[in-house]
Motif scaffolding. Structure first.
Motif, PDB file in Angstrom:
ATOM      1  N   ASP A 221       7.159   4.065   2.414  1.00 51.60           N
ATOM      2  CA  ASP A 221       6.420   4.238   3.663  1.00 51.60           C
ATOM      3  C   ASP A 221       5.005   4.750   3.432  1.00 51.60           C
ATOM      4  OD1 ASP A 221       7.240   6.671   2.695  1.00 51.60           O
ATOM      5  OD2 ASP A 221       7.653   7.546   4.672  1.00 51.60           O
ATOM      6  N   ALA A 222       4.580   4.860   2.176  1.00 53.32           N
ATOM      7  CA  ALA A 222       3.221   5.339   1.859  1.00 53.32           C
ATOM      8  C   ALA A 222       2.186   4.325   2.334  1.00 53.32           C
ATOM      9  CB  ALA A 222       3.078   5.573   0.356  1.00 53.32           C
ATOM     10  N   ARG A 223       1.212   4.799   3.100  1.00 57.35           N
ATOM     11  CA  ARG A 223       0.147   3.935   3.620  1.00 57.35           C
ATOM     12  C   ARG A 223      -1.182   4.662   3.514  1.00 57.35           C
ATOM     13  NH1 ARG A 223       4.026   1.400   3.194  1.00 57.35           N
ATOM     14  NH2 ARG A 223       5.001  -0.089   4.639  1.00 57.35           N
ATOM     15  N   VAL A 224      -2.279   3.897   3.611  1.00 57.42           N
ATOM     16  CA  VAL A 224      -3.635   4.450   3.553  1.00 57.42           C
ATOM     17  C   VAL A 224      -4.222   4.453   4.954  1.00 57.42           C
ATOM     18  CG1 VAL A 224      -5.926   4.232   2.525  1.00 57.42           C
ATOM     19  CG2 VAL A 224      -3.914   3.537   1.218  1.00 57.42           C
ATOM     20  N   ALA A 225      -4.840   5.572   5.325  1.00 52.88           N
ATOM     21  CA  ALA A 225      -5.454   5.676   6.651  1.00 52.88           C
ATOM     22  C   ALA A 225      -6.642   4.721   6.762  1.00 52.88           C
ATOM     23  CB  ALA A 225      -5.905   7.113   6.914  1.00 52.88           C
ATOM     24  N   VAL A 226      -6.742   4.047   7.883  1.00 53.36           N
ATOM     25  CA  VAL A 226      -7.826   3.091   8.139  1.00 53.36           C
ATOM     26  C   VAL A 226      -8.724   3.670   9.222  1.00 53.36           C
ATOM     27  CG1 VAL A 226      -8.395   0.750   8.888  1.00 53.36           C
ATOM     28  CG2 VAL A 226      -6.341   1.162   7.522  1.00 53.36           C
ATOM     29  N   GLY A 227     -10.044   3.454   9.063  1.00 51.46           N
ATOM     30  CA  GLY A 227     -10.999   3.948  10.050  1.00 51.46           C
ATOM     31  C   GLY A 227     -11.626   5.245   9.591  1.00 51.46           C
ATOM     32  N   GLY A 228     -12.011   6.099  10.542  1.00 56.11           N
ATOM     33  CA  GLY A 228     -12.647   7.359  10.203  1.00 56.11           C
ATOM     34  C   GLY A 228     -14.028   7.127   9.616  1.00 56.11           C
ATOM     35  N   LYS A 229     -14.304   7.800   8.493  1.00 62.74           N
ATOM     36  CA  LYS A 229     -15.610   7.693   7.836  1.00 62.74           C
ATOM     37  C   LYS A 229     -15.637   6.612   6.767  1.00 62.74           C
ATOM     38  CE  LYS A 229     -16.742  12.576   8.586  1.00 62.74           C
ATOM     39  NZ  LYS A 229     -17.149  13.861   7.930  1.00 62.74           N
ATOM     40  N   ASN A 230     -14.591   5.835   6.668  1.00 63.16           N
ATOM     41  CA  ASN A 230     -14.534   4.782   5.659  1.00 63.16           C
ATOM     42  C   ASN A 230     -15.568   3.702   5.937  1.00 63.16           C
ATOM     43  OD1 ASN A 230     -12.413   6.093   4.462  1.00 63.16           O
ATOM     44  ND2 ASN A 230     -10.840   4.784   5.336  1.00 63.16           N
ATOM     45  N   THR A 231     -16.059   3.102   4.857  1.00 60.76           N
ATOM     46  CA  THR A 231     -16.943   1.953   5.003  1.00 60.76           C
ATOM     47  C   THR A 231     -16.113   0.703   5.296  1.00 60.76           C
ATOM     48  OG1 THR A 231     -16.843   1.467   2.629  1.00 60.76           O
ATOM     49  CG2 THR A 231     -18.579   2.965   3.373  1.00 60.76           C
ATOM     50  N   VAL A 232     -16.805  -0.379   5.618  1.00 59.79           N
ATOM     51  CA  VAL A 232     -16.107  -1.629   5.926  1.00 59.79           C
ATOM     52  C   VAL A 232     -15.273  -2.076   4.731  1.00 59.79           C
ATOM     53  CG1 VAL A 232     -16.424  -4.065   6.494  1.00 59.79           C
ATOM     54  CG2 VAL A 232     -17.845  -2.330   7.610  1.00 59.79           C
ATOM     55  N   GLU A 233     -15.861  -1.971   3.519  1.00 58.37           N
ATOM     56  CA  GLU A 233     -15.151  -2.415   2.324  1.00 58.37           C
ATOM     57  C   GLU A 233     -13.910  -1.562   2.053  1.00 58.37           C
ATOM     58  OE1 GLU A 233     -19.249  -3.786   2.321  1.00 58.37           O
ATOM     59  OE2 GLU A 233     -18.372  -1.781   2.510  1.00 58.37           O
ATOM     60  N   ILE A 234     -14.045  -0.243   2.244  1.00 60.86           N
ATOM     61  CA  ILE A 234     -12.894   0.637   2.027  1.00 60.86           C
ATOM     62  C   ILE A 234     -11.810   0.351   3.052  1.00 60.86           C
ATOM     63  CG2 ILE A 234     -12.127   3.022   2.052  1.00 60.86           C
ATOM     64  CD1 ILE A 234     -13.644   2.310  -0.434  1.00 60.86           C
ATOM     65  N   ASN A 235     -12.214   0.101   4.292  1.00 60.45           N
ATOM     66  CA  ASN A 235     -11.229  -0.247   5.324  1.00 60.45           C
ATOM     67  C   ASN A 235     -10.506  -1.541   4.973  1.00 60.45           C
ATOM     68  OD1 ASN A 235     -11.311   1.900   7.106  1.00 60.45           O
ATOM     69  ND2 ASN A 235     -13.037   1.081   8.252  1.00 60.45           N
ATOM     70  N   GLU A 236     -11.265  -2.532   4.488  1.00 61.48           N
ATOM     71  CA  GLU A 236     -10.640  -3.801   4.088  1.00 61.48           C
ATOM     72  C   GLU A 236      -9.667  -3.580   2.932  1.00 61.48           C
ATOM     73  OE1 GLU A 236     -13.875  -6.384   3.223  1.00 61.48           O
ATOM     74  OE2 GLU A 236     -14.279  -6.874   5.337  1.00 61.48           O
ATOM     75  N   LEU A 237     -10.058  -2.717   1.968  1.00 63.65           N
ATOM     76  CA  LEU A 237      -9.160  -2.395   0.854  1.00 63.65           C
ATOM     77  C   LEU A 237      -7.905  -1.697   1.358  1.00 63.65           C
ATOM     78  CD1 LEU A 237      -8.542  -2.169  -2.170  1.00 63.65           C
ATOM     79  CD2 LEU A 237      -9.886  -0.056  -2.211  1.00 63.65           C
ATOM     80  N   ALA A 238      -8.095  -0.741   2.289  1.00 57.53           N
ATOM     81  CA  ALA A 238      -6.940  -0.021   2.840  1.00 57.53           C
ATOM     82  C   ALA A 238      -6.018  -0.967   3.597  1.00 57.53           C
ATOM     83  CB  ALA A 238      -7.430   1.108   3.752  1.00 57.53           C
ATOM     84  N   GLN A 239      -6.605  -1.867   4.394  1.00 56.27           N
ATOM     85  CA  GLN A 239      -5.787  -2.817   5.143  1.00 56.27           C
ATOM     86  C   GLN A 239      -5.037  -3.759   4.202  1.00 56.27           C
ATOM     87  OE1 GLN A 239      -8.707  -4.598   7.699  1.00 56.27           O
ATOM     88  NE2 GLN A 239      -8.716  -2.903   9.154  1.00 56.27           N
ATOM     89  N   ALA A 240      -5.724  -4.194   3.134  1.00 59.64           N
ATOM     90  CA  ALA A 240      -5.066  -5.078   2.156  1.00 59.64           C
ATOM     91  C   ALA A 240      -3.920  -4.343   1.464  1.00 59.64           C
ATOM     92  CB  ALA A 240      -6.084  -5.576   1.127  1.00 59.64           C
ATOM     93  N   PHE A 241      -4.156  -3.072   1.116  1.00 53.71           N
ATOM     94  CA  PHE A 241      -3.088  -2.294   0.473  1.00 53.71           C
ATOM     95  C   PHE A 241      -1.912  -2.105   1.425  1.00 53.71           C
ATOM     96  CE2 PHE A 241      -0.942   1.751  -0.162  1.00 53.71           C
ATOM     97  CZ  PHE A 241      -0.553   1.666  -1.493  1.00 53.71           C
ATOM     98  N   ASN A 242      -2.214  -1.757   2.676  1.00 53.08           N
ATOM     99  CA  ASN A 242      -1.137  -1.546   3.653  1.00 53.08           C
ATOM    100  C   ASN A 242      -0.327  -2.820   3.875  1.00 53.08           C
ATOM    101  OD1 ASN A 242      -1.943   1.096   3.932  1.00 53.08           O
ATOM    102  ND2 ASN A 242      -3.140   0.733   5.789  1.00 53.08           N
ATOM    103  N   ALA A 243      -1.042  -3.974   3.944  1.00 53.67           N
ATOM    104  CA  ALA A 243      -0.339  -5.248   4.108  1.00 53.67           C
ATOM    105  C   ALA A 243       0.542  -5.539   2.901  1.00 53.67           C
ATOM    106  CB  ALA A 243      -1.344  -6.373   4.326  1.00 53.67           C
ATOM    107  N   MET A 244      -0.004  -5.283   1.703  1.00 54.54           N
ATOM    108  CA  MET A 244       0.790  -5.491   0.492  1.00 54.54           C
ATOM    109  C   MET A 244       2.001  -4.566   0.478  1.00 54.54           C
ATOM    110  SD  MET A 244      -0.166  -4.506  -3.411  1.00 54.54           S
ATOM    111  CE  MET A 244       0.060  -2.798  -2.911  1.00 54.54           C
ATOM    112  N   ALA A 245       1.769  -3.274   0.833  1.00 53.57           N
ATOM    113  CA  ALA A 245       2.869  -2.312   0.837  1.00 53.57           C
ATOM    114  C   ALA A 245       3.940  -2.709   1.850  1.00 53.57           C
ATOM    115  CB  ALA A 245       2.327  -0.914   1.150  1.00 53.57           C
TER     116      ALA A 245
END
Length: 478
Positions: A221-245
């Motif tokens: 159930d480990a996921r990365v928080a999306v949004g906040g102070k993240n840049t667009v690229e970091i958000n895309e990385l987080a979303q890709a990781f969450n989708a993979m997870a």
């Protein structure tokens, strides 16, 4: 090993420092050129003014006799310009100087190199950046302007405007000091900003790393928080990781369910076989009934064989797919007819009404004939199995655009809507009473979906008002 934070910070700091150095070098070069040009223009302008003034004083042809009056003008012009001024004759001998203390002047009576005088007389004016031995030992900026008599139109002397070169160096030094302090402040501000920026980016990457580590340790159930102070690229990385997870978690869940289902499917016949054999060996089952129970053991062994064969087929399809060499052109209607004949006895036993709609002309498709035969066989087998006694088995082949559409339907219990998406899962049983079914292994529809997926096609199912229909497509060819 360097961290991303240290590398990013060092890169930003290095780029900022390099930009400041290059900007400082360029600024110094531009400022030096500007000061030199300004100094030369000022010396040239003052020299030309004094040259014209000297020509006016020589209007009577007696400049030497009026040197006192001209020296005052020479001194005033030199003081206003902040330079030295001297008047030489054509032989380079200094006749007048702008020094205020005439008695201690070291210039009057001295001489200027003849080559310098000759160049000024030849060109009318000339600029030098050199020294004058005996007069100016250090390097100076020297602008020489020829003095032409207004009476005879002959060159009678040279006015030299002289400024120390260290004046420009002094201005450059002061300007460089100011620029240096400004650069230090800018560099500090930029480095502080780059520090926080780099740290922010590094923290976002650390969050992804920590989530990946937790996921690797079994926390699905480990996921990365999306949004906040993240840049667009970091958000895309987080979303890709969450989708993979999410996909991996679902895959793990399916794997666990698959292992549990396989264990159950293997355990049931093995328990039955073991129980019957033990009963015959210890005498619990009379010898007169051995043949009957041996037949049951044989049926369970065949069921195990079908299960293993089905699992091997699935593994082969998932690993290799359907190669292009296996695909060929064949008549889909003829294949449906050949498969349907195999179920004649089962159709008669359940007194089913068969409704077949096939086109009069061949429907050509290009696929693996054996695999498509298995698809049709599994679908008809499934339809007959769940069709009610005396019910209807329907088979329809139509064409639509570039696709051939096959529909196999049967009457019987309606499948709940929430169960429809699960029908193609491995070992899924929409009808829980199917546990008593000793023929099926729960992989038929999963194999169908896998085969069609290997061909780039799909299958859908509907179930309404006691009529369940499976529909799949294949490409049409000529």
């Amino acid at each position: 090993m360097k961290t991303t934070f240290s590398r990013l910070f060092a890169l930003l700091a290095g780029v900022i420092l390099l930009c400041l150095v290059l900007m400082g070098v360029a600024f110094r070069a531009v400022l030096l050129g500007y000061l030199e040009d300004e100094t030369r223009e000022s010396l040239q302008s003052n020299g030309e003014t004094l040259s014209k003034l000297a020509a006016v004083y020589d209007i009577t042809g007696e400049l030497d006799n009026r040197w006192g009056d001209f020296r005052l003008a020479l001194s005033a012009a030199a003081q206003m310009a902040g330079t030295d001024a001297i008047l030489c004759n054509t032989d380079g001998q200094v006749r007048l100087c702008s020094c205020e203390d005439v008695s201690h002047c070291i210039h009057t009576g001295g001489s200027v190199p003849q080559e310098m005088i000759d160049r000024v007389l030849a060109e009318g004016d000339a600029f030098f950046e050199t020294d004058i031995p005996g007069l100016y030992d250090e390097e100076h900026f020297i602008e020489g302007v020829a003095v032409t008599s207004s009476l005879t139109d002959k060159q009678i002397g040279v006015v030299l405007m002289i400024a120390p070169a260290d004046q420009i160096q002094s201005v450059l030094k002061n300007t460089t000091a100011i620029f240096f302090y400004v650069c230090v402040v800018v560099l500090l501000v930029a480095m502080v900003g780059s520090y926080f920026l780099s740290r922010s980016q590094a923290r976002s990457l650390e969050a992804v790393t920590k989530a990946a580590t937790r996921f690797g340790h079994g926390e699905l159930d480990a996921r990365v928080a999306v949004g906040g102070k993240n840049t667009v690229e970091i958000n895309e990385l987080a979303q890709a990781f969450n989708a993979m997870a999410e996909n991996l978690a679902q895959s793990e869940t399916r794997r666990q369910e698959f292992v549990a289902n396989v264990s159950h499917e293997l355990k049931t016949p093995m328990t039955t076989i073991s129980g019957f054999l033990d009963g015959m060996l210890d005498g619990t089952i009379p010898e007169s009934q051995h043949r009957h129970y041996m037949q049951l053991v044989s049926d369970e062994v065949r069921r195990l064989s079908r299960l293993v064969r089905s699992m091997l087929d699935i593994s082969r399809l998932q690993a290799q797919g359907i190669s292009e060499e296996k695909k060929r052109r064949f008549d889909l209607g003829e294949t449906i007819g050949q498969v349907l004949i195999r179920f004649e006895q089962r159709v008669n036993r359940k007194s089913l009404r068969v409704d077949v709609e096939l086109p009069d002309r061949p429907v050509w498709t290009r696929a693996d004939p054996d695999s498509i035969t298995q698809v049709i066989y599994n679908l008809i087998d499934n339809a007959i199995k769940f069709c009610n006694e005396g019910g209807m088995l329907g088979i329809r082949l139509t064409t639509e655009g570039s696709k051939a559409r096959v529909t196999i339907q049967n009457t019987g219990p309606t499948v709940p809507p929430e169960e429809l998406p699960l029908l193609f899962d491995r070992f899924h049983k929409a009808d829980k009473s199917r546990s008593a079914d000793r023929e099926g292994v729960g992989l038929g529809l999963y194999i169908v979906k896998t085969i069609l997926g290997s061909h780039g096609e799909d299958i859908t199912v509907t179930s309404e008002n006691g009529l369940t229909a499976f529909t799949f497509t294949l490409p049409l060819v000529r």
